[in-house]
Design a protein around this motif. Structure first.
Motif, PDB file in Angstrom:
ATOM      1  N   ALA A  53      -5.400  -3.324  -5.546  1.00 23.11           N
ATOM      2  CA  ALA A  53      -5.617  -2.005  -5.376  1.00 23.11           C
ATOM      3  C   ALA A  53      -4.664  -0.797  -5.372  1.00 23.11           C
ATOM      4  N   ILE A  54      -3.402  -1.004  -6.549  1.00 21.16           N
ATOM      5  CA  ILE A  54      -2.647   0.199  -6.795  1.00 21.16           C
ATOM      6  C   ILE A  54      -2.365   0.117  -7.868  1.00 21.16           C
ATOM      7  N   LYS A  55      -1.942   1.410  -8.218  1.00 19.32           N
ATOM      8  CA  LYS A  55      -1.220   1.686  -9.999  1.00 19.32           C
ATOM      9  C   LYS A  55      -0.433   1.035  -9.919  1.00 19.32           C
ATOM     10  N   THR A  56       0.823   1.734  -9.256  1.00 17.55           N
ATOM     11  CA  THR A  56       2.074   0.729  -8.514  1.00 17.55           C
ATOM     12  C   THR A  56       2.605   0.121 -10.010  1.00 17.55           C
ATOM     13  N   PRO A  57       3.172   0.004 -10.664  1.00 16.83           N
ATOM     14  CA  PRO A  57       3.986  -1.398 -11.762  1.00 16.83           C
ATOM     15  C   PRO A  57       4.290  -2.275 -10.431  1.00 16.83           C
ATOM     16  N   GLN A  79       1.182  -0.493  -0.250  1.00 19.98           N
ATOM     17  CA  GLN A  79       0.153  -0.050  -0.188  1.00 19.98           C
ATOM     18  C   GLN A  79       1.431   1.394  -0.282  1.00 19.98           C
ATOM     19  N   GLU A  80       2.147   0.910   0.789  1.00 18.62           N
ATOM     20  CA  GLU A  80       3.159   2.626   1.023  1.00 18.62           C
ATOM     21  C   GLU A  80       3.329   2.495  -0.859  1.00 18.62           C
ATOM     22  N   GLY A  81       4.084   1.347  -1.306  1.00 24.87           N
ATOM     23  CA  GLY A  81       4.550   1.021  -1.993  1.00 24.87           C
ATOM     24  C   GLY A  81       3.692   1.723  -3.659  1.00 24.87           C
ATOM     25  N   GLY A  82       2.451   1.743  -3.120  1.00 28.69           N
ATOM     26  CA  GLY A  82       1.028   2.114  -4.261  1.00 28.69           C
ATOM     27  C   GLY A  82       1.283   4.175  -4.014  1.00 28.69           C
TER      28      GLY A  82
END
Length: 152
Positions: free
Chosen positions: A96-100, A67-70
């Motif tokens: 839930a995140i957009k970060t690849p 989540q933090e990474g996102g």
């Protein structure tokens, strides 16, 4: 920091990877996680990427870090280890995140026990790299660097 910067990559490692170098070297090799971290940080720096490298044996901690990474990172490399095959929570955090997220495994999970052939991570990951030992992390850095270049 609440804004993504293209220069930051988060590398997350799951349970028992802290034992690399001594744990089943015939499967996982003789490099320690510290050795892999040094290699990944160096390669990232050569590409202009800052690498934050972490390990935990706790599933919930991996979820929080994803989540933090996102929120704070341009890309994530994840070796969820055994949680790959068991964790719907990790799947949902990635979804839930957009970060690849690039899924990495030291061993070729498809040449191992049948239960390791299923990954809860693969269908929400940008890509999967397995079977190349520590070089898989370097390949993942290269893949993310290419994705980031393509986005800019």
């Amino acid at each position: 920091m609440t804004e993504k910067t293209s220069a930051r990559i988060l590398v997350l490692n799951g349970p028992n990877l802290n034992l690399l170098g001594t744990r089943e070297p015939e499967t996982y090799g003789t490099n320690s996680l510290g050795d892999i971290e040094t290699m990944v940080r160096s390669h990232g720096a050569n590409l202009g990427l800052a690498v934050d490298f972490r390990q935990t044996n706790q599933e919930g901690t991996l979820v929080e870090w994803l989540q933090e990474g996102g929120r704070e990172f341009a890309g994530i490399i994840l070796n969820a280890a055994a949680y790959t095959h068991t964790s719907v929570a990790i799947h949902d955090a990635i979804a839930a995140i957009k970060t690849p997220v690039v899924e990495v495994h030291l061993s070729n999970i498809y040449k191992r026990e049948e239960y390791r052939h299923h990954s809860f991570v693969s269908d929400v990951a940008a890509g999967v790299i397995c079977g190349f030992g520590p070089a898989g992390y370097v390949l993942a850095i290269d893949a993310l660097a290419g994705m980031l270049r393509d986005q800019s």
